[in-house]
Design a protein around this motif. Structure first.
Motif, PDB file in Angstrom:
ATOM      1  N   GLY A   4       0.883  -1.115  -0.176  1.00 37.07           N
ATOM      2  CA  GLY A   4       0.012  -0.072   0.066  1.00 37.07           C
ATOM      3  C   GLY A   4       0.785   1.316  -0.042  1.00 37.07           C
ATOM      4  N   GLN A   5       1.080   1.844  -1.006  1.00 37.27           N
ATOM      5  CA  GLN A   5       1.902   3.082  -1.155  1.00 37.27           C
ATOM      6  C   GLN A   5       3.260   2.742  -1.020  1.00 37.27           C
ATOM      7  OE1 GLN A   5       0.262   6.255   1.191  1.00 37.27           O
ATOM      8  NE2 GLN A   5      -1.850   6.338   0.255  1.00 37.27           N
ATOM      9  N   GLY A   6       3.653   1.526  -1.591  1.00 38.05           N
ATOM     10  CA  GLY A   6       5.074   1.270  -1.185  1.00 38.05           C
ATOM     11  C   GLY A   6       5.394   0.789   0.163  1.00 38.05           C
ATOM     12  N   LEU A   7       4.568   0.743   0.989  1.00 34.62           N
ATOM     13  CA  LEU A   7       4.989   0.335   2.605  1.00 34.62           C
ATOM     14  C   LEU A   7       3.938  -0.572   2.720  1.00 34.62           C
ATOM     15  CD1 LEU A   7       4.855   3.821   4.205  1.00 34.62           C
ATOM     16  CD2 LEU A   7       6.911   2.286   3.525  1.00 34.62           C
ATOM     17  N   PRO A   8       4.644  -1.526   3.586  1.00 34.81           N
ATOM     18  CA  PRO A   8       3.695  -2.927   3.749  1.00 34.81           C
ATOM     19  C   PRO A   8       2.376  -2.509   4.690  1.00 34.81           C
ATOM     20  CG  PRO A   8       5.899  -3.140   4.904  1.00 34.81           C
ATOM     21  CD  PRO A   8       5.837  -1.734   4.030  1.00 34.81           C
ATOM     22  N   VAL A   9       1.435  -3.179   4.543  1.00 33.97           N
ATOM     23  CA  VAL A   9       0.152  -3.248   5.322  1.00 33.97           C
ATOM     24  C   VAL A   9       0.255  -4.442   5.983  1.00 33.97           C
ATOM     25  CG1 VAL A   9      -2.303  -3.021   5.263  1.00 33.97           C
ATOM     26  CG2 VAL A   9      -0.813  -1.540   3.510  1.00 33.97           C
ATOM     27  N   LEU A  78      -7.406  -5.729  12.242  1.00 36.47           N
ATOM     28  CA  LEU A  78      -6.447  -4.688  12.649  1.00 36.47           C
ATOM     29  C   LEU A  78      -5.528  -4.532  11.375  1.00 36.47           C
ATOM     30  CD1 LEU A  78      -6.952  -6.623  15.409  1.00 36.47           C
ATOM     31  CD2 LEU A  78      -5.851  -4.590  16.609  1.00 36.47           C
ATOM     32  N   ARG A  79      -5.624  -3.200  11.126  1.00 35.97           N
ATOM     33  CA  ARG A  79      -4.641  -3.085   9.822  1.00 35.97           C
ATOM     34  C   ARG A  79      -3.564  -1.893  10.333  1.00 35.97           C
ATOM     35  NH1 ARG A  79     -10.046  -3.136   7.916  1.00 35.97           N
ATOM     36  NH2 ARG A  79     -10.197  -4.622   6.617  1.00 35.97           N
ATOM     37  N   GLY A  80      -2.285  -2.708  10.077  1.00 35.14           N
ATOM     38  CA  GLY A  80      -1.126  -1.593  10.366  1.00 35.14           C
ATOM     39  C   GLY A  80      -0.572  -1.218   9.360  1.00 35.14           C
ATOM     40  N   GLN A  81       0.172   0.054   9.179  1.00 34.65           N
ATOM     41  CA  GLN A  81       0.929   0.390   8.243  1.00 34.65           C
ATOM     42  C   GLN A  81       1.803   1.578   8.789  1.00 34.65           C
ATOM     43  OE1 GLN A  81      -1.246   1.998   4.892  1.00 34.65           O
ATOM     44  NE2 GLN A  81       0.715   2.012   3.625  1.00 34.65           N
ATOM     45  N   VAL A  82       3.244   1.509   8.318  1.00 41.56           N
ATOM     46  CA  VAL A  82       4.123   2.770   8.700  1.00 41.56           C
ATOM     47  C   VAL A  82       3.380   3.741   8.044  1.00 41.56           C
ATOM     48  CG1 VAL A  82       6.358   3.509   8.307  1.00 41.56           C
ATOM     49  CG2 VAL A  82       5.889   1.007   8.871  1.00 41.56           C
ATOM     50  N   ASN A  83       3.127   4.823   8.666  1.00 40.73           N
ATOM     51  CA  ASN A  83       3.136   6.400   8.156  1.00 40.73           C
ATOM     52  C   ASN A  83       3.892   7.101   7.676  1.00 40.73           C
ATOM     53  OD1 ASN A  83       0.248   5.479   8.129  1.00 40.73           O
ATOM     54  ND2 ASN A  83       0.046   6.417  10.404  1.00 40.73           N
ATOM     55  N   ASN A  84       5.230   7.081   8.461  1.00 42.83           N
ATOM     56  CA  ASN A  84       6.253   7.867   8.221  1.00 42.83           C
ATOM     57  C   ASN A  84       7.704   6.921   8.784  1.00 42.83           C
ATOM     58  OD1 ASN A  84       6.430  10.309   6.974  1.00 42.83           O
ATOM     59  ND2 ASN A  84       5.178  11.306   8.639  1.00 42.83           N
TER      60      ASN A  84
END
Length: 109
Positions: A4-9, A78-84
């Motif tokens: 997702g946008q290049g970052l793992p979800v 629960l959906r986790g993603q690195v935002n920054n």
């Protein structure tokens, strides 16, 4: 794990049972926070490919009208993603939704 946008979800699914409830019959906040921490950690570790730990949480909020509706037999997603990501730290977001398996109705927790 999806991109997702290049970052793992990371998506973690839990089925609520009686062991997850507190004395009032509601989902235990400590259990929910534990699951959120695990989800965030998985997202962070997938991003940096190293072990990660939670040092602090900036904000955690639970809409009372939806949190109180989580019931035994429902699925919690629960959906986790690195935002920054910075030099030595990351900001990770976790979105929690409940789903009534019988009807498919969903709500943000």
């Amino acid at each position: 794990v999806a991109a997702g946008q290049g970052l793992p979800v990371v998506t973690v699914t839990k089925i609520i049972d009686h062991s997850h409830l507190n004395a009032d019959g509601m989902l235990s906040l400590s259990t929910l926070l534990k699951w959120m921490d695990i989800t965030a950690c998985l997202a962070a570790e997938l991003h940096c490919r190293k072990m990660s730990v939670t040092i602090s949480m900036d904000e955690v909020s639970f809409p009372a009208e939806e949190y109180g509706k989580v019931a035994v037999g429902q699925a919690l997603l629960l959906r986790g993603q690195v935002n920054n990501a910075f030099n030595t730290s990351m900001e990770v977001g976790v979105l929690v939704t409940s789903e009534a398996l019988g009807t498919g109705a969903t709500a943000t927790v």
